[in-house]
Design a protein around this motif. Sequence first.
Motif, PDB file in Angstrom:
ATOM      1  N   ILE A  89      -0.632   1.173  15.650  1.00 13.69           N
ATOM      2  CA  ILE A  89      -1.419   0.125  14.987  1.00 13.69           C
ATOM      3  C   ILE A  89      -2.586   0.733  14.199  1.00 13.69           C
ATOM      4  CG2 ILE A  89      -2.915  -0.316  17.010  1.00 13.69           C
ATOM      5  CD1 ILE A  89      -1.820  -3.373  15.475  1.00 13.69           C
ATOM      6  N   TYR A  90      -3.020   1.944  14.600  1.00 10.03           N
ATOM      7  CA  TYR A  90      -4.145   2.574  13.892  1.00 10.03           C
ATOM      8  C   TYR A  90      -3.879   2.643  12.396  1.00 10.03           C
ATOM      9  CZ  TYR A  90      -1.852   7.024  12.760  1.00 10.03           C
ATOM     10  OH  TYR A  90      -1.036   7.977  12.210  1.00 10.03           O
ATOM     11  N   GLU A  91      -2.598   2.840  12.073  1.00  9.03           N
ATOM     12  CA  GLU A  91      -2.263   3.006  10.666  1.00  9.03           C
ATOM     13  C   GLU A  91      -2.421   1.690   9.898  1.00  9.03           C
ATOM     14  OE1 GLU A  91       1.653   4.565  10.031  1.00  9.03           O
ATOM     15  OE2 GLU A  91       0.921   5.812   8.387  1.00  9.03           O
ATOM     16  N   LEU A  92      -2.014   0.601  10.545  1.00 13.42           N
ATOM     17  CA  LEU A  92      -2.166  -0.708   9.906  1.00 13.42           C
ATOM     18  C   LEU A  92      -3.633  -1.031   9.691  1.00 13.42           C
ATOM     19  CD1 LEU A  92       0.317  -2.988  11.869  1.00 13.42           C
ATOM     20  CD2 LEU A  92       0.514  -2.259   9.499  1.00 13.42           C
ATOM     21  N   LEU A  93      -4.442  -0.696  10.704  1.00 17.22           N
ATOM     22  CA  LEU A  93      -5.863  -1.052  10.641  1.00 17.22           C
ATOM     23  C   LEU A  93      -6.619  -0.203   9.630  1.00 17.22           C
ATOM     24  CD1 LEU A  93      -6.623  -1.524  14.444  1.00 17.22           C
ATOM     25  CD2 LEU A  93      -6.130  -3.270  12.751  1.00 17.22           C
ATOM     26  N   SER A  94      -6.126   1.016   9.377  1.00 10.69           N
ATOM     27  CA  SER A  94      -6.842   1.882   8.442  1.00 10.69           C
ATOM     28  C   SER A  94      -6.246   1.831   7.037  1.00 10.69           C
ATOM     29  CB  SER A  94      -6.839   3.328   8.956  1.00 10.69           C
ATOM     30  OG  SER A  94      -5.519   3.814   9.004  1.00 10.69           O
ATOM     31  N   ALA A  95      -5.197   1.007   6.865  1.00 16.30           N
ATOM     32  CA  ALA A  95      -4.551   0.934   5.551  1.00 16.30           C
ATOM     33  C   ALA A  95      -5.220  -0.131   4.683  1.00 16.30           C
ATOM     34  CB  ALA A  95      -3.071   0.594   5.737  1.00 16.30           C
ATOM     35  N   PRO A  96      -5.114   0.027   3.374  1.00 15.61           N
ATOM     36  CA  PRO A  96      -5.712  -0.969   2.478  1.00 15.61           C
ATOM     37  C   PRO A  96      -4.862  -2.230   2.401  1.00 15.61           C
ATOM     38  CG  PRO A  96      -4.689   0.766   1.197  1.00 15.61           C
ATOM     39  CD  PRO A  96      -4.522   1.150   2.626  1.00 15.61           C
ATOM     40  N   VAL A  97      -4.731  -2.915   3.525  1.00 18.90           N
ATOM     41  CA  VAL A  97      -3.942  -4.146   3.571  1.00 18.90           C
ATOM     42  C   VAL A  97      -4.782  -5.252   4.203  1.00 18.90           C
ATOM     43  CG1 VAL A  97      -1.679  -3.073   3.657  1.00 18.90           C
ATOM     44  CG2 VAL A  97      -2.907  -3.457   5.777  1.00 18.90           C
ATOM     45  N   SER A  98      -4.509  -6.489   3.773  1.00 22.83           N
ATOM     46  CA  SER A  98      -5.214  -7.630   4.350  1.00 22.83           C
ATOM     47  C   SER A  98      -4.334  -8.243   5.427  1.00 22.83           C
ATOM     48  CB  SER A  98      -5.514  -8.659   3.275  1.00 22.83           C
ATOM     49  OG  SER A  98      -4.308  -9.275   2.871  1.00 22.83           O
ATOM     50  N   PHE A  99      -4.897  -9.199   6.150  1.00 23.50           N
ATOM     51  CA  PHE A  99      -4.130  -9.853   7.209  1.00 23.50           C
ATOM     52  C   PHE A  99      -2.895 -10.535   6.630  1.00 23.50           C
ATOM     53  CE2 PHE A  99      -5.576 -14.079   6.087  1.00 23.50           C
ATOM     54  CZ  PHE A  99      -4.650 -14.913   6.685  1.00 23.50           C
ATOM     55  N   LEU A 100      -3.035 -11.005   5.407  1.00 20.74           N
ATOM     56  CA  LEU A 100      -1.940 -11.727   4.771  1.00 20.74           C
ATOM     57  C   LEU A 100      -0.713 -10.822   4.624  1.00 20.74           C
ATOM     58  CD1 LEU A 100      -1.638 -14.580   3.663  1.00 20.74           C
ATOM     59  CD2 LEU A 100      -2.025 -13.624   1.378  1.00 20.74           C
TER      60      LEU A 100
ATOM     61  N   ALA B  76     -11.704   1.613  -0.824  1.00 17.85           N
ATOM     62  CA  ALA B  76     -12.217   2.648   0.072  1.00 17.85           C
ATOM     63  C   ALA B  76     -11.089   3.267   0.892  1.00 17.85           C
ATOM     64  CB  ALA B  76     -13.289   2.063   0.988  1.00 17.85           C
ATOM     65  N   ARG B  77     -10.296   2.410   1.530  1.00 15.49           N
ATOM     66  CA  ARG B  77      -9.282   2.935   2.450  1.00 15.49           C
ATOM     67  C   ARG B  77      -8.152   3.666   1.740  1.00 15.49           C
ATOM     68  NH1 ARG B  77      -8.273  -2.151   6.426  1.00 15.49           N
ATOM     69  NH2 ARG B  77     -10.414  -2.464   7.097  1.00 15.49           N
ATOM     70  N   SER B  78      -7.871   3.277   0.472  1.00  9.17           N
ATOM     71  CA  SER B  78      -6.749   3.939  -0.187  1.00  9.17           C
ATOM     72  C   SER B  78      -7.057   5.418  -0.456  1.00  9.17           C
ATOM     73  CB  SER B  78      -6.367   3.201  -1.470  1.00  9.17           C
ATOM     74  OG  SER B  78      -7.476   3.169  -2.331  1.00  9.17           O
ATOM     75  N   SER B 102       4.388   5.088   5.690  1.00  8.01           N
ATOM     76  CA  SER B 102       2.951   5.323   5.503  1.00  8.01           C
ATOM     77  C   SER B 102       2.580   5.257   4.026  1.00  8.01           C
ATOM     78  CB  SER B 102       2.567   6.693   6.050  1.00  8.01           C
ATOM     79  OG  SER B 102       2.863   6.757   7.409  1.00  8.01           O
ATOM     80  N   ARG B 103       3.403   5.876   3.200  1.00  4.23           N
ATOM     81  CA  ARG B 103       3.106   5.876   1.771  1.00  4.23           C
ATOM     82  C   ARG B 103       3.075   4.447   1.218  1.00  4.23           C
ATOM     83  NH1 ARG B 103       2.883   9.286  -2.622  1.00  4.23           N
ATOM     84  NH2 ARG B 103       3.397   8.246  -4.558  1.00  4.23           N
ATOM     85  N   GLY B 104       4.091   3.670   1.587  1.00  6.34           N
ATOM     86  CA  GLY B 104       4.170   2.294   1.104  1.00  6.34           C
ATOM     87  C   GLY B 104       3.027   1.435   1.603  1.00  6.34           C
ATOM     88  N   LEU B 105       2.664   1.653   2.854  1.00  2.00           N
ATOM     89  CA  LEU B 105       1.601   0.861   3.464  1.00  2.00           C
ATOM     90  C   LEU B 105       0.296   1.007   2.677  1.00  2.00           C
ATOM     91  CD1 LEU B 105       1.299  -0.937   5.973  1.00  2.00           C
ATOM     92  CD2 LEU B 105       0.452   1.058   7.190  1.00  2.00           C
ATOM     93  N   PHE B 106       0.097   2.171   2.100  1.00  7.57           N
ATOM     94  CA  PHE B 106      -1.126   2.405   1.329  1.00  7.57           C
ATOM     95  C   PHE B 106      -0.945   2.025  -0.133  1.00  7.57           C
ATOM     96  CE2 PHE B 106      -4.444   4.379   3.913  1.00  7.57           C
ATOM     97  CZ  PHE B 106      -3.785   4.419   5.120  1.00  7.57           C
ATOM     98  N   GLY B 107       0.163   1.322  -0.405  1.00  2.22           N
ATOM     99  CA  GLY B 107       0.319   0.735  -1.737  1.00  2.22           C
ATOM    100  C   GLY B 107       0.853   1.681  -2.793  1.00  2.22           C
ATOM    101  N   LYS B 108       1.333   2.863  -2.369  1.00  2.00           N
ATOM    102  CA  LYS B 108       1.843   3.825  -3.358  1.00  2.00           C
ATOM    103  C   LYS B 108       3.340   3.600  -3.558  1.00  2.00           C
ATOM    104  CE  LYS B 108      -1.605   6.437  -4.681  1.00  2.00           C
ATOM    105  NZ  LYS B 108      -2.567   6.850  -3.739  1.00  2.00           N
ATOM    106  N   SER B 109       3.783   3.682  -4.807  1.00  2.00           N
ATOM    107  CA  SER B 109       5.214   3.507  -5.058  1.00  2.00           C
ATOM    108  C   SER B 109       5.971   4.718  -4.513  1.00  2.00           C
ATOM    109  CB  SER B 109       5.462   3.327  -6.551  1.00  2.00           C
ATOM    110  OG  SER B 109       4.804   4.338  -7.260  1.00  2.00           O
ATOM    111  N   GLU B 152      -1.306  10.620  -0.659  1.00  2.00           N
ATOM    112  CA  GLU B 152      -2.170  11.455  -1.505  1.00  2.00           C
ATOM    113  C   GLU B 152      -3.659  11.091  -1.360  1.00  2.00           C
ATOM    114  OE1 GLU B 152      -0.362  11.587  -5.562  1.00  2.00           O
ATOM    115  OE2 GLU B 152       1.270  10.561  -4.539  1.00  2.00           O
ATOM    116  N   PRO B 153      -4.199  11.197  -0.140  1.00  2.00           N
ATOM    117  CA  PRO B 153      -5.597  10.826   0.069  1.00  2.00           C
ATOM    118  C   PRO B 153      -6.554  11.855  -0.522  1.00  2.00           C
ATOM    119  CG  PRO B 153      -4.735  11.838   2.048  1.00  2.00           C
ATOM    120  CD  PRO B 153      -3.588  11.744   1.082  1.00  2.00           C
ATOM    121  N   ARG B 154      -7.779  11.415  -0.858  1.00  2.00           N
ATOM    122  CA  ARG B 154      -8.818  12.329  -1.335  1.00  2.00           C
ATOM    123  C   ARG B 154      -9.652  12.846  -0.170  1.00  2.00           C
ATOM    124  NH1 ARG B 154      -6.968  14.600  -4.296  1.00  2.00           N
ATOM    125  NH2 ARG B 154      -8.912  15.552  -4.989  1.00  2.00           N
ATOM    126  N   VAL B 155      -9.660  12.064   0.903  1.00  2.00           N
ATOM    127  CA  VAL B 155     -10.436  12.439   2.086  1.00  2.00           C
ATOM    128  C   VAL B 155      -9.492  12.403   3.284  1.00  2.00           C
ATOM    129  CG1 VAL B 155     -12.474  11.918   3.472  1.00  2.00           C
ATOM    130  CG2 VAL B 155     -12.378  11.168   1.092  1.00  2.00           C
TER     131      VAL B 155
END
Lengths: 253, 315
Positions: A89-100, B76-78, B102-109, B152-155
């Motif tokens: 779950i850490y990954e979901l919480l730290s990802a740029p995603v909203s609850f939606l 910030a998180r991306s 993981s890649r998709g979750l962060f919005g990367k194609s 591809e994170p910067r941090v």
Amino acid sequence: MNYQAIRSIYTFEMARFFRTLMQSFISPVISTVLYFVVFGTAIGSRMESVDGIGYGEFIVPGLIMLSVMTQATSNASFGIYFPKFIGTIYELLSAPVSFLEITVGYVGAAATKAMFIGIIILATSFLFVDLTIQHPFAMIAFLTLTCLSFSLLGFIIGIWAGNFEQLQLIPLLIITPLVFLGGSFYSVTMLPPIWQTITMFNPVVYLISGFRWSFFGTADVPIGLSLMAIALFTAVCLGIIAWIFKTGWRIRQ
Amino acid sequence: MINIVEVRRLTKTFDGGFEALKSVNLDIKSGEIIALLGPNGAGKTTLISTICGIMRGTSGTVTIGGHDTITAYRSARSLVGLVPQEIALEPFEKVINTVRFSRGLFGKSPNDAYLKKVLESLSLWDKKDSKIMTLSGGMKRRVLIAKALAHEPRVLFLDEPTAGVDVELRKDMWQVVAQLKKDGVTIILTTHYIEEAEAIADRVGVIAKGEILLVENKADLITRMGQKTLKIDLAESVKTIPKALSKYNLTIEANGLLYAYDTAEDRTGITGLLADLKKVGLKMIDIHTRQSSLEEIFVSLVSDKDMSVNKEDVA
């Protein structure tokens, strides 16, 4: 909107479903066959028709609803509970995603699985009874809404649950009785008057009744009321999920 | 150098009342490797988790690349990749699929060519179709890093990346970190292995009891805090220190004397000491100097902190 994230969560969850394809399909098929053998053939042959519908046909919508509701709830609750349990779950919480996006991904996948199972049971039913579906589009719509709303409920249970026992608790203690007492295998009008009144407080009655209407054109409660009930149920679940993510309840300290 | 991460007056109090972070301020410069050192329970993981969004801070702000982690959490998180301390992976899934996820979750194609590069750099490419559960512990840790790098994170935050990892793998990881730095990735790692900070970090932060005690260039820290000692081996050992030498900070050691001095002072007193030794007729066989390591500095800092906290309690 992070569509990539929704797609990723959805495909990752569906992959889990396809990994266990045999279990996913075989158990609902077997239980449906058993219900047909016991209720449809053994008992049903001695029963009168209900509202002019043969008993074997009459139970089909209830059977589908029974499986769909329990499957949607357990799939969705497990889907979000498992990452909590193993720590991913850490990954979901730290990802740029909203609850939606998280909700759409997990609930969408759980609802799809439940939908598959509903369709499989419907297909199996055709082997036993002669079915004609009077309102196929309404049937699909009802099925979809039920899958979605109960997946939302399951999602809430999965976030709430602190262990595997709690994960089983709500489906076992609340959903199964509500579904059984919600007219899956009988018409509400068959009950004594006092129980008819009590049963009207069971939200599942409205869903099963509406679903049955789409098959046979007859229902225990007006179809408009059924639609309102399912809309209300979905709205309540969405509201709770929005609150959960706003406060971080049970997921983000 | 610009700051890529800025932490301002960040506090975190848990529901039970435990104050895990007490008004933490921290600037992380773009492109550097910073090691956060601290004993267990110091607040290292809480700090990282709050920066990355796994926990909510009680008060204070965090910005990453200028984006506030609450109001602009997507931007910030991306920029951030996180390697958690505990191994947390979907056991039944294949390596490549978890990395794609993981890649998709962060919005990367999707970009399998890039993922191939990441997996190859971590020696995971030939395991890409293996299920996670079949991998060894060290391999799983690499998968965690691959997942963090997939978008591809910067941090990159590494929370105790080498805890419980064998020496060889630790060296491998240090190489991976060095390569990432070359590629311009900023790296924040927590560790309680001092040698790890000593080996790879540009700057070192020491954290204890929810407070950052200091953040300094590693070399400066060692020099500034650095007590040096001069070991003098004598032909004949002495039982007492001759009166003529009493002004020096000397202690008697087996086979000789130990002289402690501070490299930061103008006069170390070594020349005088050596001359005076000759005067009193002590014959030297050998001399060698030793500089205190980060570990000694760290231990002294943390124990000072303990003492000052105890004093506060008494007051």
